[in-house]
Design an enzyme around this catalytic site. Structure first.
Site, PDB file in Angstrom:
ATOM      1  N   LYS A   1       0.846  -1.198   0.000  1.00  0.00           N
ATOM      2  CA  LYS A   1       0.000   0.000   0.000  1.00  0.00           C
ATOM      3  C   LYS A   1       0.878   1.243   0.000  1.00  0.00           C
ATOM      4  CE  LYS A   1      -3.550   2.029   2.967  1.00  0.00           C
ATOM      5  NZ  LYS A   1      -4.328   1.773   4.188  1.00  0.00           N
TER       6      LYS A   1
ATOM      7  N   SER B   1      -3.561   2.227 -17.288  1.00  0.00           N
ATOM      8  CA  SER B   1      -2.581   2.008 -16.227  1.00  0.00           C
ATOM      9  C   SER B   1      -2.363   3.193 -15.287  1.00  0.00           C
ATOM     10  CB  SER B   1      -1.232   1.583 -16.806  1.00  0.00           C
ATOM     11  OG  SER B   1      -0.589   2.688 -17.419  1.00  0.00           O
TER      12      SER B   1
ATOM     13  N   TYR C   1      -3.410  -1.515 -13.799  1.00  0.00           N
ATOM     14  CA  TYR C   1      -2.115  -2.166 -13.615  1.00  0.00           C
ATOM     15  C   TYR C   1      -1.022  -1.092 -13.579  1.00  0.00           C
ATOM     16  CZ  TYR C   1      -1.723  -1.361 -18.607  1.00  0.00           C
ATOM     17  OH  TYR C   1      -1.689  -0.755 -19.843  1.00  0.00           O
TER      18      TYR C   1
END
Length: 127
Positions: free
Chosen positions: A9, A25, A58
């Site tokens: 995170k 992305s 991603y």
């Protein structure tokens, strides 16, 4: 059985760019990716603290040490430069290892530098 656990995170990163014309992305400073063990092309969830938007995309690496956090393509419609976001990756962990599994959590400062690197979270507010 496997459990879907938080693996990494970046907490309270600042969006530096939003590029609608790029192909999908999120671009993240490569040094930040390494610090929390996020790989290129890894799926992440992005939570925008400013408007509540959540999205999945991603990762592609950005210039090392740049502090880059850039949402690309359609995701660029859900953030603005200067927004505060949380970027989370998850992993499937075998049931017998889930209780001991520790994530890598980077608490970010306003310049997208790591203020603190921890392997746990407790209930409370970030100052």
């Amino acid at each position: 059985m496997f459990r879907h656990m938080m693996k990494a995170k970046l907490h309270r990163a600042t969006v530096t760019e939003a590029n609608l014309n790029y192909v999908g992305s999120i671009t993240i400073d490569e040094a930040l990716m390494e610090a929390v063990d996020i790989l290129p092309n890894e799926k992440v969830q992005v939570v925008n603290n400013n408007n509540g938007a959540r999205l999945e995309t991603y990762v592609i690496p950005g210039p090392r040490g740049s502090g880059t956090i850039c949402l690309n393509g359609a995701a660029a419609r859900l953030v603005q430069p200067g927004d505060t976001v949380i970027i989370i990756s998850y992993a499937l962990v075998p049931e017998e290892k889930a209780a001991q599994f520790r994530p890598k959590v980077a608490i970010m400062d306003k310049d997208n530098r790591i203020a603190e690197l921890i392997d746990y979270e407790v209930h409370g507010s970030v100052k």
